[in-house]
Design an enzyme around this catalytic site. Structure first.
Site, mmCIF file in Angstrom:
data_model
loop_
_atom_site.group_PDB
_atom_site.id
_atom_site.type_symbol
_atom_site.label_atom_id
_atom_site.label_comp_id
_atom_site.label_asym_id
_atom_site.label_seq_id
_atom_site.Cartn_x
_atom_site.Cartn_y
_atom_site.Cartn_z
ATOM 1 N N ARG A 12 -9.744 1.549 8.815
ATOM 2 C CA ARG A 12 -9.250 0.209 9.086
ATOM 3 C C ARG A 12 -10.258 -0.648 9.838
ATOM 4 O O ARG A 12 -9.968 -1.767 10.210
ATOM 5 C CB ARG A 12 -8.003 0.350 9.946
ATOM 6 N N ARG B 69 11.481 -6.027 4.482
ATOM 7 C CA ARG B 69 11.278 -4.568 4.401
ATOM 8 C C ARG B 69 12.271 -3.828 5.309
ATOM 9 O O ARG B 69 12.531 -4.225 6.439
ATOM 10 C CB ARG B 69 9.859 -4.216 4.837
ATOM 11 N N ARG C 246 -0.979 -8.895 13.321
ATOM 12 C CA ARG C 246 -1.484 -7.856 12.410
ATOM 13 C C ARG C 246 -2.351 -8.468 11.312
ATOM 14 O O ARG C 246 -3.358 -7.897 10.911
ATOM 15 C CB ARG C 246 -0.315 -7.069 11.804
ATOM 16 N N LYS D 190 0.837 -1.213 0.000
ATOM 17 C CA LYS D 190 0.000 0.000 0.000
ATOM 18 C C LYS D 190 0.871 1.264 0.000
ATOM 19 O O LYS D 190 0.658 2.162 -0.806
ATOM 20 C CB LYS D 190 -0.923 0.018 1.231
ATOM 21 N N ARG E 20 11.188 -2.276 10.965
ATOM 22 C CA ARG E 20 10.157 -1.786 11.876
ATOM 23 C C ARG E 20 9.988 -2.727 13.070
ATOM 24 O O ARG E 20 10.036 -3.935 12.923
ATOM 25 C CB ARG E 20 8.808 -1.700 11.129
HETATM 26 P P1 AP5 Z 1 4.790 -1.645 1.791
HETATM 27 O O1 AP5 Z 1 4.480 -0.735 0.658
HETATM 28 O O2 AP5 Z 1 5.589 -1.123 2.934
HETATM 29 O O3 AP5 Z 1 3.454 -2.380 2.312
HETATM 30 P P2 AP5 Z 1 2.192 -1.839 3.113
HETATM 31 O O4 AP5 Z 1 0.988 -2.485 2.529
HETATM 32 O O5 AP5 Z 1 2.234 -0.351 3.192
HETATM 33 O O6 AP5 Z 1 2.509 -2.509 4.493
HETATM 34 P P3 AP5 Z 1 2.385 -2.034 5.998
HETATM 35 O O7 AP5 Z 1 2.948 -3.153 6.818
HETATM 36 O O8 AP5 Z 1 2.992 -0.672 6.182
HETATM 37 O O9 AP5 Z 1 0.869 -1.968 6.202
HETATM 38 P P4 AP5 Z 1 0.155 -1.955 7.511
HETATM 39 O O10 AP5 Z 1 -1.212 -1.617 7.062
HETATM 40 O O11 AP5 Z 1 0.290 -3.158 8.344
HETATM 41 O O12 AP5 Z 1 0.962 -0.860 8.357
HETATM 42 P P5 AP5 Z 1 0.664 0.658 8.758
HETATM 43 O O13 AP5 Z 1 1.924 1.372 8.731
HETATM 44 O O14 AP5 Z 1 -0.517 1.174 8.013
HETATM 45 O O15 AP5 Z 1 5.541 -2.920 1.152
HETATM 46 C C1 AP5 Z 1 6.044 -3.964 1.981
HETATM 47 C C2 AP5 Z 1 7.422 -4.426 1.419
HETATM 48 O O16 AP5 Z 1 7.204 -5.046 0.156
HETATM 49 C C3 AP5 Z 1 8.407 -3.283 1.187
HETATM 50 O O17 AP5 Z 1 9.687 -3.702 1.551
HETATM 51 C C4 AP5 Z 1 8.325 -3.012 -0.329
HETATM 52 O O18 AP5 Z 1 9.568 -2.547 -0.853
HETATM 53 C C5 AP5 Z 1 7.964 -4.400 -0.868
HETATM 54 N N1 AP5 Z 1 7.104 -4.352 -2.058
HETATM 55 C C6 AP5 Z 1 6.058 -3.515 -2.283
HETATM 56 N N2 AP5 Z 1 5.480 -3.789 -3.473
HETATM 57 C C7 AP5 Z 1 6.176 -4.836 -3.997
HETATM 58 C C8 AP5 Z 1 6.073 -5.588 -5.209
HETATM 59 N N3 AP5 Z 1 5.142 -5.327 -6.141
HETATM 60 N N4 AP5 Z 1 6.956 -6.604 -5.414
HETATM 61 C C9 AP5 Z 1 7.914 -6.875 -4.484
HETATM 62 N N5 AP5 Z 1 8.058 -6.195 -3.331
HETATM 63 C C10 AP5 Z 1 7.211 -5.189 -3.084
HETATM 64 O O19 AP5 Z 1 0.152 0.467 10.267
HETATM 65 C C11 AP5 Z 1 1.036 0.058 11.284
HETATM 66 C C12 AP5 Z 1 0.283 0.052 12.619
HETATM 67 O O20 AP5 Z 1 -0.184 1.382 12.910
HETATM 68 C C13 AP5 Z 1 -0.976 -0.819 12.669
HETATM 69 O O21 AP5 Z 1 -0.680 -2.172 12.967
HETATM 70 C C14 AP5 Z 1 -1.763 -0.121 13.789
HETATM 71 O O22 AP5 Z 1 -1.252 -0.459 15.040
HETATM 72 C C15 AP5 Z 1 -1.454 1.351 13.520
HETATM 73 N N6 AP5 Z 1 -2.445 1.971 12.638
HETATM 74 C C16 AP5 Z 1 -2.213 2.497 11.393
HETATM 75 N N7 AP5 Z 1 -3.353 2.959 10.855
HETATM 76 C C17 AP5 Z 1 -4.330 2.730 11.779
HETATM 77 C C18 AP5 Z 1 -5.729 2.960 11.793
HETATM 78 N N8 AP5 Z 1 -6.362 3.529 10.754
HETATM 79 N N9 AP5 Z 1 -6.427 2.591 12.903
HETATM 80 C C19 AP5 Z 1 -5.800 2.039 13.960
HETATM 81 N N10 AP5 Z 1 -4.488 1.755 14.005
HETATM 82 C C20 AP5 Z 1 -3.765 2.103 12.920
#
Ligand code: AP5
Length: 217
Positions: free
Chosen positions: A88, A127, A172, A13, A161
């Protein structure tokens, strides 16, 4: 355009949001990045969020909804935004709808990034993100920085991370299935969901998403 990006942890994402937001000329709003910026600045909000994030749980809605609303009301988001990681759960989705409706606005699309779970685990395990800005995202095999351990964008240190440890990732994923997946049906009922197969090169996935938004070449 006002777009929501949804998909499991590690689906890509953040990676896609960076390219899509640039192509569409709208800000990329990631609640995860907002929380991580607060944590690195040592704010009260960051301290509150950290324990939930480290355990793989959602940060409480009372904190998250207000933070996301404030960000969406910044001047750069007047013409649209790309939401990554928000909403979410159903409560957040309903709050977003209410806020948009009150402003006479609506969402244009919800892009659902579809990636098999074994691929998601590989993406998360490799990552590395930048200490200066967690939206600078790399991968030890799939997106190597020019110099190992150093951010290509700003020269910051790359690190893994805290919530990318195996047991936290399992939690997660479980939270994604129970709390976040129901919003896909909620948006399907509004005819907003487009499923984007997100396996393949980053550029290919971006092209699929742009085409789905009617902005393909
Ligand atoms: P990446 O682009 O980093 O993936 P992502 O989908 O953004 O993954 P996240 O783990 O950041 O999502 P998340 O929703 O768990 O975390 P968030 O930060 O929102 O890609 C992943 C890896 O793959 C990278 O190394 C990239 O280079 C590689 N890659 C990408 N595309 C590729 C491809 N096509 N081919 C090969 N490799 C590829 O949330 C973290 C925490 O914050 C949550 O657990 C929660 O505690 C809190 N939080 C955040 N938002 C909320 C909310 N709205 N409500 C409550 N808590 C929240």
């Amino acid at each position: 355009m006002r777009i929501v990006l949804v998909g499991p942890p590690g689906a890509g994402k953040g990676t896609q949001a960076a390219y899509l937001a640039q192509n569409l000329g709208i800000p990329h709003i990631s609640t995860g990045d907002l929380f991580r910026a607060n944590i690195s600045q040592g704010t009260a909000l960051g301290k509150q969020a950290k324990s939930y994030m480290d355990a793989g749980n959602l940060v409480p809605d009372e904190v998250t909804i207000g933070m996301a609303k404030d960000r969406m009301e910044q001047p750069d988001a007047e013409g649209g935004f790309l939401l990554d990681g928000f909403p979410r759960n159903l409560k957040q989705a309903e709050a977003l709808d209410e806020n948009l409706k009150a402003a006479g606005l609506k969402l244009d699309a919800v892009l659902d990034l579809e990636v098999p779970e074994d691929e998601v685990v590989k993406r998360i395990a490799g990552r590395r993100i930048c200490r200066n800005d967690s939206s600078h995202v790399f991968h030890v095999a799939y997106k190597k920085p020019a110099q190992e351990g150093v951010c290509d964008v700003c020269g910051g240190e790359l690190y893994q991370r805290d919530d990318d440890r195996e047991e936290t990732v399992r939690k997660r994923l479980e939270v994604y299935h129970t709390e976040t997946e129901p919003i896909i049906d909620y948006y399907k009922a509004q005819d907003l969901v487009v499923t984007i197969p997100a396996l393949g090169a980053v550029e290919e996935v971006t092209q699929r998403a742009m085409a789905a938004l009617g902005r393909g070449e």
